[in-house]
Design an enzyme around this catalytic site. Structure first.
Site, PDB file in Angstrom:
ATOM      1  N   HIS A  87       0.829  -1.212   0.000  1.00 25.59           N
ATOM      2  CA  HIS A  87       0.000   0.000   0.000  1.00 25.59           C
ATOM      3  C   HIS A  87       0.860   1.257   0.000  1.00 25.59           C
ATOM      4  CE1 HIS A  87      -3.529  -2.448   1.004  1.00 25.59           C
ATOM      5  NE2 HIS A  87      -2.763  -3.060   1.883  1.00 25.59           N
ATOM      6  N   TYR A 147       6.383   0.137  25.164  1.00 32.99           N
ATOM      7  CA  TYR A 147       5.752  -0.727  24.159  1.00 32.99           C
ATOM      8  C   TYR A 147       6.758  -1.027  23.050  1.00 32.99           C
ATOM      9  CZ  TYR A 147       1.693   1.505  26.366  1.00 32.99           C
ATOM     10  OH  TYR A 147       0.795   2.015  27.262  1.00 32.99           O
TER      11      TYR A 147
HETATM   12  C1  LIG Z   1       2.590  -8.229   0.194  1.00 32.82           C
HETATM   13  O1  LIG Z   1       3.616  -9.173   0.311  1.00 32.82           O
HETATM   14  C2  LIG Z   1       3.700  -9.793   1.567  1.00 32.82           C
HETATM   15  C3  LIG Z   1       4.886 -10.701   1.561  1.00 32.82           C
HETATM   16  O2  LIG Z   1       6.035  -9.994   1.347  1.00 32.82           O
HETATM   17  C4  LIG Z   1       2.430 -10.558   1.847  1.00 32.82           C
HETATM   18  O3  LIG Z   1       2.486 -11.120   3.132  1.00 32.82           O
HETATM   19  C5  LIG Z   1       1.252  -9.612   1.755  1.00 32.82           C
HETATM   20  O4  LIG Z   1       0.064 -10.339   1.910  1.00 32.82           O
HETATM   21  C6  LIG Z   1       1.249  -8.890   0.444  1.00 32.82           C
HETATM   22  N1  LIG Z   1       0.234  -7.900   0.492  1.00 32.82           N
HETATM   23  C7  LIG Z   1      -0.814  -7.913  -0.289  1.00 32.82           C
HETATM   24  C8  LIG Z   1      -1.780  -6.830  -0.079  1.00 32.82           C
HETATM   25  O5  LIG Z   1      -0.982  -8.747  -1.157  1.00 32.82           O
END
Ligand SMILES: *[C@@H]1O[C@H](CO)[C@@H](O)[C@H](O)[C@H]1NC(C)=O
Ligand SMILES: *[C@@H]1O[C@H](CO)[C@@H](O)[C@H](O)[C@H]1NC(C)=O
Ligand SMILES: [Zn+2]
Length: 309
Positions: A87, A147
């Site tokens: 993101h 924390y």
């Molecule tokens: C982005 O990549 C990570 C692994 O590096 C994965 O865990 C994550 O789910 C991915 N994010 C999305 C939104 O696909």
């Protein structure tokens, strides 16, 4: 039997795919939730202390109880790990970078910084001033000691201190942003990472003694889960970025969907009765007029910070 297993798998994967959030700019139809639908997946995003906000400058309450910050480790040479998180891209900071002062209730350690930007020619700051959106915004995320994670800090209303800098477009390049832009070019896709060696946070942000003026309010993280645990500081001082650098920075990364990572900001959220404090008055007279009000609002703010946790 096999067919129903297939169906189950299909619906499981489908429900997982729909459980992803995205920005307004992303066109992923039913497979992701844009900001207006975040609360359906992350109920806290529908809370009453959400960020970002529009700061109405003639409605802020001036406060004489907002002292400057002390930055620790901001001028040290550090190696910064940059990772595309799907993101946005995060720049991880070492434990040695810390923060105190600024009327924050404790010591905070820096976790990471990241940027919010728009698209070619479109501004992309999250906070707006009197309705104006700025080209870009830098967030430096700090977690209150002791924390050690967002999960632990989120139960404390000031568990996270976020420092925000708005950028303004300038003719001249920012002397150190090209290093940042090059690093972003190394992390085009979700999950990829790189290291910026020998960087100093002071390359991109001014010294604490130049940052006396800021806005303060209580709010949330601007990405899901929208944890309402943030003491926000938005500095009056803006950082420079040239139009060339702005064009370049929005072109480096892709979302996890593979689309260009542009317009990565959440729309502004309702104030819902919150007060925005400002550390510096425009005129001396205004300070006197507002003095008793200041005392009251700062007391109120501290009561909120200390008791309603
Ligand atoms: C982005 O990549 C990570 C692994 O590096 C994965 O865990 C994550 O789910 C991915 N994010 C999305 C939104 O696909
Ligand atoms: C940064 O990384 C380099 C190369 O890996 C290493 O030699 C150096 O000690 C690191 N610097 C810091 C401050 O960790
Ligand atoms: Zn942010």
């Amino acid at each position: 039997m096999h067919f129903s297993l297939y169906l189950l798998t299909f619906f499981y994967l489908r429900s997982r795919a729909t459980a992803e959030w995205c920005y307004q700019s992303q066109t992923c139809d039913d497979t992701c939730k844009d900001p207006s639908r975040w609360a359906a997946l992350f109920p806290r995003c529908g809370g009453l202390r959400q960020s970002p906000i529009n700061i109405v400058t003639n409605k802020v309450h001036f406060s004489s109880a907002l002292p400057p910050f002390s930055f620790i480790g901001h001028a040290d040479l550090i190696n910064i790990t940059v990772e595309n998180k799907g993101h946005s891209a995060h720049f991880a900071l070492p434990l040695s970078v810390r923060l105190t002062g600024g009327a924050l209730p404790g010591h905070y350690r820096a976790a990471q910084f990241h940027f919010h930007w728009g698209g070619s020619g479109r501004p992309g700051s999250e906070h707006t001033l009197d309705g104006e959106r700025f080209p870009m915004e830098l967030h430096i995320v700090h977690i209150k000691e002791p924390y050690s994670s967002l999960e632990e800090a989120e139960h404390d209303m000031a568990g996270i201190a976020l420092l925000a800098f708005l950028f303004e477009e300038t003719i001249d390049d920012h002397p150190h942003l090209d290093t940042i832009i090059a690093a972003l070019g190394q992390v085009q896709n979700n999950g990829s990472s790189t290291v910026i060696p020998n960087f100093r946070l002071s390359y991109i942000i001014p010294a604490a003694k130049e940052l006396h003026s800021y806005y303060r309010y209580v709010g949330s993280m601007t990405t899901p889960g929208c944890e309402q645990a943030v003491a926000w500081t938005v500095f009056h001082r803006m950082l420079p970025i040239s139009s060339r650098q702005l064009d370049a920075i929005v072109k480096q990364c892709r979302f996890w969907t593979g689309q260009p990572m542009t317009d990565i900001f959440r729309p502004t959220q309702p104030l819902d009765g919150r007060v925005v404090l400002s550390s510096k008055s425009g005129t001396a007279q205004k300070t006197v007029i507002h003095m008793w009000f200041n005392v009251f609002s700062v007391l109120l703010m501290q009561m909120i910070l200390i008791h309603i946790i």
